[in-house]
Design an enzyme around this catalytic site. Structure first.
Site: not given
Length: 193
Positions: A162, A69-70, A166
């Protein structure tokens, strides 16, 4: 050994590719394996990993799958422990897990915002801390590759959360590159596309 092997060989290196069960990082994993690294594909699905593992092995590379699970520090610590136990060490970390949504800005809910930031930004933060501590403590001259996006640099339509997440990846990469360069740890952002 050929000229290219002398310049770019990764033989004897271990590369952990977070997001390696996906398309983009899966292709990166194939490239790293093709250069001689033992590759650890990290994701949630063994089934997705199996197809990529078969391609790597068919091309003569070495790879295995490790579920994680990142966005969970405990899961990433367990990942590092499993890699060290099986491979002996780690030299390369690719942070490439990512999610996106085209939700219009005024309709982005907190749950969607939190989920995108957890996967795209927090996961990079956590993995860089966990693996970075290992690299520094063990004196590993390592490479960390964080997957960014053009939308983290310039506005692209309808990917607000997003893009923000990023942009954070680009920023942490620059800061860690400056901080850890003197310890022989390279930190770069790759912008695919």
């Amino acid at each position: 050994m050929s000229y290219l092997e002398k310049l770019f060989s990764l033989k004897g290196k271990t590369a952990v590719v977070i997001g390696g069960t996906g398309e983009l990082c899966g292709a990166m994993a194939e490239g790293l394996a093709g250069a001689g690294a033992e590759v650890v594909l990290v994701g949630r699905s063994q089934a997705k990993a199996d197809a990529r593992l078969a391609k790597i092995e068919e091309a003569g590379g070495k790879a295995y799958f490790q579920a994680a699970d990142v966005a969970s520090r405990g899961s990433i610590e367990d990942l590092l422990g499993a890699v060290r136990e099986r491979s002996g060490s780690c030299d390369i970390l690719v942070n490439g897990a990512g999610v996106n949504s085209p939700t219009p800005f005024l309709e982005v809910g907190e749950e969607e915002f939190d989920q995108i930031f957890a996967t795209n930004s927090k996961a990079v933060f956590v993995a860089c801390q966990v693996f970075g501590r290992y690299f520094l403590d063990e004196g590993v001259r390592a490479s960390i590759i964080n997957v960014g996006s053009m939308s983290g640099l310039i506005p692209l339509s309808r990917v607000f959360t997003y893009s923000m997440s990023k942009a954070a990846v680009h920023n942490i990469s620059k800061n860690l590159a400056r901080e850890w360069a003197s310890s022989g740890i390279r930190v770069n952002t790759l912008v695919p596309g």
